[in-house]
Scaffold this active site. Structure first.
Site, PDB file in Angstrom:
ATOM      1  N   LYS A  28       6.294   6.837  16.755  1.00 60.13           N
ATOM      2  CA  LYS A  28       5.436   6.053  15.869  1.00 60.13           C
ATOM      3  C   LYS A  28       5.246   4.646  16.427  1.00 60.13           C
ATOM      4  CE  LYS A  28       3.207   5.246  11.939  1.00 60.13           C
ATOM      5  NZ  LYS A  28       3.896   5.172  10.649  1.00 60.13           N
TER       6      LYS A  28
ATOM      7  N   ALA B  33       0.825  -1.211   0.000  1.00 60.17           N
ATOM      8  CA  ALA B  33       0.000   0.000   0.000  1.00 60.17           C
ATOM      9  C   ALA B  33       0.863   1.266   0.000  1.00 60.17           C
ATOM     10  CB  ALA B  33      -0.935  -0.020   1.202  1.00 60.17           C
TER      11      ALA B  33
ATOM     12  N   ASN C  34      -9.797   4.092  14.992  1.00 58.02           N
ATOM     13  CA  ASN C  34      -8.749   4.706  15.830  1.00 58.02           C
ATOM     14  C   ASN C  34      -9.320   5.682  16.856  1.00 58.02           C
ATOM     15  OD1 ASN C  34      -7.130   3.281  14.124  1.00 58.02           O
ATOM     16  ND2 ASN C  34      -6.022   5.036  13.304  1.00 58.02           N
TER      17      ASN C  34
END
Length: 219
Positions: free
Chosen positions: A175, A10, A193
């Site tokens: 991250k 992706a 989320n």
């Protein structure tokens, strides 16, 4: 520039298409055996890129690595025989721990680390959707990589916004902490989320962040 994208999933496909549209010569390395692969971003005109061709790797100025972390070292072991020592290797994947090994296996190559918050979704084998506008951070890992801040403009021209971060490891740890919280909980509870902001998830989130903090402190 001549840019090879290793791992056109992706995110890899999103960058490959965007860099091609920005005027660069882009090629792919993938698990697919075809020597050319079609690629389409959203509903835009499809393009066709060279795939698994050693000459593309031999002429590459940049190798953008977007495979998953456990696949990085095995993939580079296969490719490094054709990789020019001046080629800039950019690692753009979730997870930690690959940079140290890559730096030891490719001691002459500039090494740059990257993290992005762009959203991408594989709609089919050859089509990717840009599902969320984000930003990308780049930063050098070794001494030669520290001299590659010009990549900020190269990447920003293809897919803004892009920033050069002198402390890129801080961004990668952040991250990692986010992924440790969001990825498992959204999967386990089948929620989006934003729903993790609900009070019910707070105890689990605090436990996760405490564990990540301990690992970061030890590191």
């Amino acid at each position: 520039m001549n840019i090879v994208v290793l791992g056109p999933g992706a995110i890899g496909s999103l960058w490959a298409y965007s860099l091609h549209q920005a005027g660069h010569t882009v090629a792919l390395y993938s698990k697919q055996e075809h020597d050319k692969l079609p690629l389409q971003l959203d509903g835009n005109t499809p393009i066709t890129l060279a795939n698994n061709q050693p000459v593309s790797l031999q002429n590459a100025d940049v190798l953008l690595v977007t495979v998953k972390a456990p696949q990085v070292i095995p993939a580079l072991e296969v490719l490094r025989i054709d990789l020019h020592p001046d080629c800039i290797v950019v690692l753009m994947h979730n997870g930690m721990g690959t940079a140290e090994i890559v730096a030891s296996r490719l001691p002459n190559n500039p090494l740059v680390l990257a993290t992005t918050t762009h959203g991408a979704l594989r709609q089919s084998r050859h089509q990717v959707l840009h599902t969320g506008q984000g930003s990308t951070q780049l930063g050098g890992y070794n001494s030669k990589g520290n001299q590659c801040d010009f990549l900020q403009q190269v990447f920003a021209h293809a897919l803004p916004d892009v920033y050069w971060n002198e402390n890129i490891l801080d961004a990668l740890w952040l991250k990692l902490a986010i992924n440790c919280a969001i990825n498992p909980l959204t999967a386990i509870h089948q929620v989006k989320n934003g729903q993790l902001a609900d009070e019910a998830f707070k105890p689990t989130l605090l436990q996760l962040l405490d564990e990540v903090h301990q690992v970061m402190t030890c590191e």
